[in-house]
Design a protein around this motif. Structure first.
Motif, PDB file in Angstrom:
ATOM      1  N   ASN A  67      -0.435   8.090  -8.934  1.00  0.00           N
ATOM      2  CA  ASN A  67      -0.646   7.462  -7.633  1.00  0.00           C
ATOM      3  C   ASN A  67       0.645   6.839  -7.118  1.00  0.00           C
ATOM      4  O   ASN A  67       1.073   5.793  -7.595  1.00  0.00           O
ATOM      5  N   ASP A  68       1.266   7.506  -6.165  1.00  0.00           N
ATOM      6  CA  ASP A  68       2.473   6.937  -5.575  1.00  0.00           C
ATOM      7  C   ASP A  68       2.213   6.414  -4.160  1.00  0.00           C
ATOM      8  O   ASP A  68       3.146   6.103  -3.426  1.00  0.00           O
ATOM      9  N   ARG A  69       0.942   6.294  -3.797  1.00  0.00           N
ATOM     10  CA  ARG A  69       0.579   5.745  -2.482  1.00  0.00           C
ATOM     11  C   ARG A  69      -0.108   4.379  -2.641  1.00  0.00           C
ATOM     12  O   ARG A  69      -1.040   4.057  -1.902  1.00  0.00           O
ATOM     13  N   GLN A  70       0.350   3.584  -3.594  1.00  0.00           N
ATOM     14  CA  GLN A  70      -0.337   2.326  -3.888  1.00  0.00           C
ATOM     15  C   GLN A  70      -0.168   1.289  -2.777  1.00  0.00           C
ATOM     16  O   GLN A  70      -1.114   0.587  -2.422  1.00  0.00           O
ATOM     17  N   THR A 109      12.147   2.144   7.550  1.00  0.00           N
ATOM     18  CA  THR A 109      11.480   3.389   7.159  1.00  0.00           C
ATOM     19  C   THR A 109      12.445   4.398   6.530  1.00  0.00           C
ATOM     20  O   THR A 109      12.038   5.265   5.772  1.00  0.00           O
ATOM     21  N   PRO A 113      14.228   7.141  -0.864  1.00  0.00           N
ATOM     22  CA  PRO A 113      13.263   7.175  -1.967  1.00  0.00           C
ATOM     23  C   PRO A 113      13.949   6.800  -3.281  1.00  0.00           C
ATOM     24  O   PRO A 113      15.094   7.188  -3.515  1.00  0.00           O
ATOM     25  N   ARG A 116      14.581   0.232  -4.957  1.00  0.00           N
ATOM     26  CA  ARG A 116      13.695  -0.808  -5.481  1.00  0.00           C
ATOM     27  C   ARG A 116      13.644  -1.994  -4.535  1.00  0.00           C
ATOM     28  O   ARG A 116      14.689  -2.405  -3.999  1.00  0.00           O
ATOM     29  N   ARG A 126       8.847   0.428  -6.044  1.00  0.00           N
ATOM     30  CA  ARG A 126       9.724   1.576  -5.827  1.00  0.00           C
ATOM     31  C   ARG A 126       9.371   2.229  -4.498  1.00  0.00           C
ATOM     32  O   ARG A 126       8.194   2.501  -4.219  1.00  0.00           O
ATOM     33  N   GLU A 128       8.715   5.184  -2.331  1.00  0.00           N
ATOM     34  CA  GLU A 128       8.370   6.589  -2.560  1.00  0.00           C
ATOM     35  C   GLU A 128       8.835   7.467  -1.409  1.00  0.00           C
ATOM     36  O   GLU A 128       9.207   8.610  -1.603  1.00  0.00           O
ATOM     37  N   GLY A 129       8.787   6.918  -0.199  1.00  0.00           N
ATOM     38  CA  GLY A 129       9.243   7.698   0.947  1.00  0.00           C
ATOM     39  C   GLY A 129       8.536   7.269   2.214  1.00  0.00           C
ATOM     40  O   GLY A 129       7.685   6.380   2.218  1.00  0.00           O
ATOM     41  N   GLU A 130       8.930   7.906   3.289  1.00  0.00           N
ATOM     42  CA  GLU A 130       8.360   7.614   4.603  1.00  0.00           C
ATOM     43  C   GLU A 130       6.868   7.921   4.611  1.00  0.00           C
ATOM     44  O   GLU A 130       6.420   8.932   4.065  1.00  0.00           O
ATOM     45  N   ILE A 166       5.747   4.222   1.883  1.00  0.00           N
ATOM     46  CA  ILE A 166       4.815   4.137   0.765  1.00  0.00           C
ATOM     47  C   ILE A 166       5.625   3.674  -0.447  1.00  0.00           C
ATOM     48  O   ILE A 166       6.766   4.109  -0.623  1.00  0.00           O
ATOM     49  N   SER A 168       5.290   2.238  -4.809  1.00  0.00           N
ATOM     50  CA  SER A 168       4.464   2.090  -6.003  1.00  0.00           C
ATOM     51  C   SER A 168       5.026   0.961  -6.861  1.00  0.00           C
ATOM     52  O   SER A 168       6.178   0.558  -6.710  1.00  0.00           O
ATOM     53  N   VAL A 169       4.184   0.454  -7.739  1.00  0.00           N
ATOM     54  CA  VAL A 169       4.551  -0.712  -8.545  1.00  0.00           C
ATOM     55  C   VAL A 169       5.351  -0.280  -9.773  1.00  0.00           C
ATOM     56  O   VAL A 169       4.901   0.561 -10.548  1.00  0.00           O
TER      57      VAL A 169
END
Lengths: 195, 195
Positions: A67-70, A109, A113, A116, A126, A128-130, A166, A168-169
């Protein structure tokens, strides 16, 4: 564009979560307490996620991914720029499903990617990207601005490159309104910067 | 530098793992079967990891982080370039603790963080960043080349930018010798590319 190596003057303006699983719209919270899966109780919480329509081009439906959309993060100035481009009074972070609203970030934005975001509690996210725009927030905008035609499609165009990121932790911890946020480059390259 | 959007002619030359927990040196395997935590039984397997000496500049010892050091990948050509710079006959992927050896990649170590490596099985890895050289592989090199002075320190210098990358699992699956590898850009930007 934000430089991922430099000191930053980013600040957390607000923190939000979607504890109501029937909508992506978020609500303001006094604070967030992040775990490795994200925000406990939030609709995007989890170490893994199952793919949906947005992932159709990449993965068969029902595929389990890390899950990288946290966490969704938006910038106040970019929200103002979207509102200005659309000719509406405001675009609220809630309507974008944001979990963190950042102040003071031009070009937020475009953060690379792997960058931190380091919070005073020790929490680390972290990038993840736009977050690629879809029509859903535009539909919420339409409800807030009755009589304005074509907002969903216009939103997708106006928010390209401004809709936030987006994340992620990497390390859990608290995120509070008023927190300063340090931007560090990716992984090992961060070693000499994070001190 | 590899272009993360383009078709690639990368190929898996060998796959390796460190099932002996007493050493970082890896051994060739017939295939790897990746899970969300990495390679089951490998010393770097896990959804989370606890920080060590390498992380001292960033985190207090014993901090639990999301494990982004699951998989180490090196390029045949970059290993040859390190060997050439050091004046030794060879630098084996085993000595670098590599899990995947990739052929056909010039500038592999410079792949942007967030890029995806897509394998025929459906397995997807995320590039976390350059694996910063330390003296340990240089010590193994010294044992393989008795009578050569100063290899550990020289290794750190010679392998800068060529020592390969760290990656984490986005989607599990098999990696086999001979697999072709597609390089895709990060997250949402990949949507139109991954088809």
């Amino acid at each position: 564009m934000l430089h991922p190596m430099g000191d930053s003057d980013l600040r957390v303006e607000a923190v939000l979560a979607a504890f109501d699983s029937t909508s992506f719209v978020t609500a303001r919270q006094p604070a967030l307490q992040l775990e490795m899966g994200g925000i406990p109780g939030d609709r995007h919480f989890g170490l893994t996620r199952v793919t949906g329509g947005r992932d159709r081009a990449q993965y068969p439906p029902g595929t389990t991914l890390r899950n990288d959309r946290q966490i969704t993060i938006v910038s106040t100035r970019e929200c103002e720029a979207i509102a200005s481009a659309l000719g509406v009074p405001e675009v609220l972070p809630e309507w974008l499903g944001a979990n963190v609203q950042i102040d003071g970030a031009v070009g937020f934005t475009s953060l690379p990617p792997g960058s931190r975001l380091v919070f005073p509690s020790g929490a680390v996210l972290r990038v993840e990207g736009e977050n690629e725009p879809c029509v859903k927030p535009g539909r919420v905008l339409s409800q807030a601005n009755p009589g304005t035609d074509g907002l969903p499609a216009a939103f997708v165009i106006a928010s390209k490159g401004r809709r936030g990121i987006i994340a992620s932790v990497v390390r859990g911890g608290a995120i509070n309104p008023g927190d300063s946020v340090r931007v560090a480059p990716s992984l090992q390259r961060a070693a000499s910067e994070l001190g």
